[in-house]
Write a protein that holds these residues in place. Sequence first.
Motif, PDB file in Angstrom:
ATOM      1  N   ASP A  87       0.733  -1.198   0.466  1.00 20.46           N
ATOM      2  CA  ASP A  87       0.140   0.063  -0.374  1.00 20.46           C
ATOM      3  C   ASP A  87       0.767   1.253  -0.369  1.00 20.46           C
ATOM      4  O   ASP A  87       0.269   1.937  -0.780  1.00 20.46           O
ATOM      5  N   GLU A  88       2.093   1.352   0.362  1.00 26.31           N
ATOM      6  CA  GLU A  88       2.782   2.211   0.725  1.00 26.31           C
ATOM      7  C   GLU A  88       3.217   2.425  -0.868  1.00 26.31           C
ATOM      8  O   GLU A  88       3.678   3.573  -1.271  1.00 26.31           O
ATOM      9  N   VAL A  89       3.941   1.270  -1.316  1.00 25.36           N
ATOM     10  CA  VAL A  89       4.613   1.399  -2.855  1.00 25.36           C
ATOM     11  C   VAL A  89       3.570   2.223  -3.771  1.00 25.36           C
ATOM     12  O   VAL A  89       4.142   3.212  -4.523  1.00 25.36           O
ATOM     13  N   THR A  90       2.084   1.810  -3.354  1.00 23.16           N
ATOM     14  CA  THR A  90       0.979   2.809  -4.729  1.00 23.16           C
ATOM     15  C   THR A  90       1.641   4.116  -3.874  1.00 23.16           C
ATOM     16  O   THR A  90       1.073   4.800  -5.415  1.00 23.16           O
ATOM     17  N   ARG A  91       1.241   4.446  -2.704  1.00 21.69           N
ATOM     18  CA  ARG A  91       1.306   6.001  -2.708  1.00 21.69           C
ATOM     19  C   ARG A  91       2.170   6.420  -3.693  1.00 21.69           C
ATOM     20  O   ARG A  91       2.036   7.692  -3.338  1.00 21.69           O
ATOM     21  N   LEU A  92       3.124   5.897  -3.074  1.00 22.17           N
ATOM     22  CA  LEU A  92       4.322   6.197  -3.292  1.00 22.17           C
ATOM     23  C   LEU A  92       4.701   6.808  -4.678  1.00 22.17           C
ATOM     24  O   LEU A  92       5.422   7.549  -4.949  1.00 22.17           O
ATOM     25  N   LEU A  93       3.976   5.594  -5.527  1.00 23.30           N
ATOM     26  CA  LEU A  93       4.069   6.180  -7.051  1.00 23.30           C
ATOM     27  C   LEU A  93       2.832   6.839  -7.598  1.00 23.30           C
ATOM     28  O   LEU A  93       3.040   7.620  -8.411  1.00 23.30           O
ATOM     29  N   LYS A  94       2.082   7.108  -6.524  1.00 23.69           N
ATOM     30  CA  LYS A  94       1.002   8.701  -6.591  1.00 23.69           C
ATOM     31  C   LYS A  94       1.756   9.615  -6.738  1.00 23.69           C
ATOM     32  O   LYS A  94       1.362  10.767  -7.218  1.00 23.69           O
ATOM     33  N   LEU A  95       2.294   9.825  -5.990  1.00 17.63           N
ATOM     34  CA  LEU A  95       3.322  10.861  -5.525  1.00 17.63           C
ATOM     35  C   LEU A  95       4.464  11.318  -6.910  1.00 17.63           C
ATOM     36  O   LEU A  95       5.316  12.612  -6.325  1.00 17.63           O
ATOM     37  N   GLY A  96       4.906  10.408  -6.710  1.00 16.23           N
ATOM     38  CA  GLY A  96       5.725  11.110  -8.358  1.00 16.23           C
ATOM     39  C   GLY A  96       7.143   9.779  -8.232  1.00 16.23           C
ATOM     40  O   GLY A  96       8.321  10.079  -8.898  1.00 16.23           O
ATOM     41  N   GLY A 103      18.748  -4.989  -9.890  1.00 17.17           N
ATOM     42  CA  GLY A 103      19.107  -5.975  -9.895  1.00 17.17           C
ATOM     43  C   GLY A 103      19.223  -6.678  -8.466  1.00 17.17           C
ATOM     44  O   GLY A 103      20.019  -8.066  -8.347  1.00 17.17           O
ATOM     45  N   GLN A 104      18.064  -6.210  -8.267  1.00 23.17           N
ATOM     46  CA  GLN A 104      17.612  -6.987  -6.705  1.00 23.17           C
ATOM     47  C   GLN A 104      17.598  -8.195  -6.617  1.00 23.17           C
ATOM     48  O   GLN A 104      17.164  -8.980  -5.643  1.00 23.17           O
ATOM     49  N   GLY A 105      16.537  -8.478  -7.759  1.00 21.45           N
ATOM     50  CA  GLY A 105      16.266 -10.148  -8.264  1.00 21.45           C
ATOM     51  C   GLY A 105      14.733  -9.850  -7.861  1.00 21.45           C
ATOM     52  O   GLY A 105      13.864  -8.950  -6.939  1.00 21.45           O
ATOM     53  N   PRO A 106      13.651 -10.741  -7.744  1.00 20.29           N
ATOM     54  CA  PRO A 106      12.167 -10.315  -8.389  1.00 20.29           C
ATOM     55  C   PRO A 106      11.848 -11.122  -5.935  1.00 20.29           C
ATOM     56  O   PRO A 106      10.918 -10.570  -6.751  1.00 20.29           O
ATOM     57  N   ASP A 107      12.302 -11.874  -5.837  1.00 19.00           N
ATOM     58  CA  ASP A 107      12.500 -12.719  -4.448  1.00 19.00           C
ATOM     59  C   ASP A 107      12.658 -11.797  -3.165  1.00 19.00           C
ATOM     60  O   ASP A 107      13.240 -12.193  -2.151  1.00 19.00           O
ATOM     61  N   ARG A 108      12.707 -10.985  -3.131  1.00 17.53           N
ATOM     62  CA  ARG A 108      12.761  -9.645  -2.437  1.00 17.53           C
ATOM     63  C   ARG A 108      11.572  -9.277  -1.226  1.00 17.53           C
ATOM     64  O   ARG A 108      11.194  -9.237  -1.553  1.00 17.53           O
ATOM     65  N   SER A 109      12.224  -8.434   0.111  1.00 20.36           N
ATOM     66  CA  SER A 109      11.525  -8.208   0.924  1.00 20.36           C
ATOM     67  C   SER A 109      10.585  -6.638   0.753  1.00 20.36           C
ATOM     68  O   SER A 109       9.618  -6.730   1.371  1.00 20.36           O
ATOM     69  N   TRP A 110      12.109  -6.246   0.342  1.00 13.73           N
ATOM     70  CA  TRP A 110      11.635  -5.320  -0.098  1.00 13.73           C
ATOM     71  C   TRP A 110      11.260  -4.637  -1.961  1.00 13.73           C
ATOM     72  O   TRP A 110      11.605  -5.370  -2.880  1.00 13.73           O
ATOM     73  N   VAL A 111      10.825  -3.115  -1.807  1.00 13.48           N
ATOM     74  CA  VAL A 111      10.632  -2.349  -3.506  1.00 13.48           C
ATOM     75  C   VAL A 111      11.772  -1.446  -3.628  1.00 13.48           C
ATOM     76  O   VAL A 111      12.307  -0.424  -2.298  1.00 13.48           O
ATOM     77  N   VAL A 112      13.103  -1.773  -3.918  1.00 12.45           N
ATOM     78  CA  VAL A 112      13.141  -0.274  -4.474  1.00 12.45           C
ATOM     79  C   VAL A 112      12.528   0.093  -5.994  1.00 12.45           C
ATOM     80  O   VAL A 112      11.957   0.637  -6.866  1.00 12.45           O
ATOM     81  N   MET A 113      12.530   1.749  -4.629  1.00 11.73           N
ATOM     82  CA  MET A 113      11.986   2.935  -5.878  1.00 11.73           C
ATOM     83  C   MET A 113      13.106   4.528  -6.014  1.00 11.73           C
ATOM     84  O   MET A 113      14.122   4.201  -6.092  1.00 11.73           O
ATOM     85  N   ALA A 114      12.605   4.630  -6.948  1.00  9.60           N
ATOM     86  CA  ALA A 114      12.980   6.625  -6.858  1.00  9.60           C
ATOM     87  C   ALA A 114      12.489   7.490  -6.542  1.00  9.60           C
ATOM     88  O   ALA A 114      11.152   7.597  -7.005  1.00  9.60           O
ATOM     89  N   ASP A 115      13.172   8.413  -6.162  1.00  4.93           N
ATOM     90  CA  ASP A 115      11.914   9.593  -5.898  1.00  4.93           C
ATOM     91  C   ASP A 115      11.784  10.370  -6.851  1.00  4.93           C
ATOM     92  O   ASP A 115      12.764   9.120  -8.507  1.00  4.93           O
ATOM     93  N   PRO A 116      11.464  11.637  -7.590  1.00  6.60           N
ATOM     94  CA  PRO A 116      11.182  12.155  -8.927  1.00  6.60           C
ATOM     95  C   PRO A 116      12.480  12.837  -9.514  1.00  6.60           C
ATOM     96  O   PRO A 116      12.149  12.934 -11.064  1.00  6.60           O
ATOM     97  N   GLU A 117      13.911  12.641  -9.241  1.00  2.84           N
ATOM     98  CA  GLU A 117      15.146  13.169  -9.927  1.00  2.84           C
ATOM     99  C   GLU A 117      16.457  11.533 -10.195  1.00  2.84           C
ATOM    100  O   GLU A 117      17.142  12.031 -10.491  1.00  2.84           O
ATOM    101  N   GLY A 118      15.318  10.461  -9.395  1.00  4.52           N
ATOM    102  CA  GLY A 118      16.283   8.975 -10.502  1.00  4.52           C
ATOM    103  C   GLY A 118      16.871   8.766  -9.062  1.00  4.52           C
ATOM    104  O   GLY A 118      17.897   7.764  -8.467  1.00  4.52           O
ATOM    105  N   ASN A 119      16.820   9.592  -7.335  1.00  2.00           N
ATOM    106  CA  ASN A 119      17.928   8.937  -6.382  1.00  2.00           C
ATOM    107  C   ASN A 119      16.878   7.838  -5.703  1.00  2.00           C
ATOM    108  O   ASN A 119      15.968   7.883  -5.581  1.00  2.00           O
ATOM    109  N   GLU A 120      18.086   6.655  -5.931  1.00  2.00           N
ATOM    110  CA  GLU A 120      17.194   5.219  -5.487  1.00  2.00           C
ATOM    111  C   GLU A 120      17.001   5.540  -3.817  1.00  2.00           C
ATOM    112  O   GLU A 120      17.338   5.699  -2.714  1.00  2.00           O
ATOM    113  N   PHE A 121      16.336   4.559  -3.164  1.00  2.00           N
ATOM    114  CA  PHE A 121      15.350   4.323  -1.891  1.00  2.00           C
ATOM    115  C   PHE A 121      14.483   2.744  -2.069  1.00  2.00           C
ATOM    116  O   PHE A 121      14.077   2.873  -3.000  1.00  2.00           O
ATOM    117  N   ASP A 122      14.732   2.218  -0.660  1.00  2.00           N
ATOM    118  CA  ASP A 122      13.864   0.972  -0.877  1.00  2.00           C
ATOM    119  C   ASP A 122      12.840   0.883   0.565  1.00  2.00           C
ATOM    120  O   ASP A 122      12.828   2.150   1.613  1.00  2.00           O
TER     121      ASP A 122
END
Length: 129
Positions: A87-96, A103-122
């Motif tokens: 649910d938090e991932v969905t909210r963050l996608l709506k924020l931009g 390269g984290q692979g599909p079976d991880r318990s975290w989601v890698v995202m980027a802010d609007p300028e491309g800075n990665e965060f999990d």
Amino acid sequence: MTSRFTELVIDCLDPQRLADFWCEVLDFTVLDRSEDSVEIGSWEPTAEAVRAGQMPPTMFFVRVPEAKTGKNRLHLDVSPVDARTADEVTRLLKLGATRMDVGQGPDRSWVVMADPEGNEFDVVRSLAP
């Protein structure tokens, strides 16, 4: 003698845009602003409070002329406190934010995202009751 971690400085093209994004993500407020920088945080730092003990750092967004060019060597992890991780991932996608593949692979318990300028965060485990 010791030092305290007081600010996390992020170079960016648009400090206000990133400050707005991260204020929404973290429920921070703007502490200080100029034409080329914005500082946000969860508390108003004072010299006395910082000397007394380690407190959460503020985030300081500083305008630079060049765009991000590679993978971050340092990134933030955020934990939702009142929602499931999905649910938090969905909210963050709506924020931009965007989903990232570093390269984290599909079976991880975290989601890698980027802010609007491309800075990665999990987005990591939920802390919701």
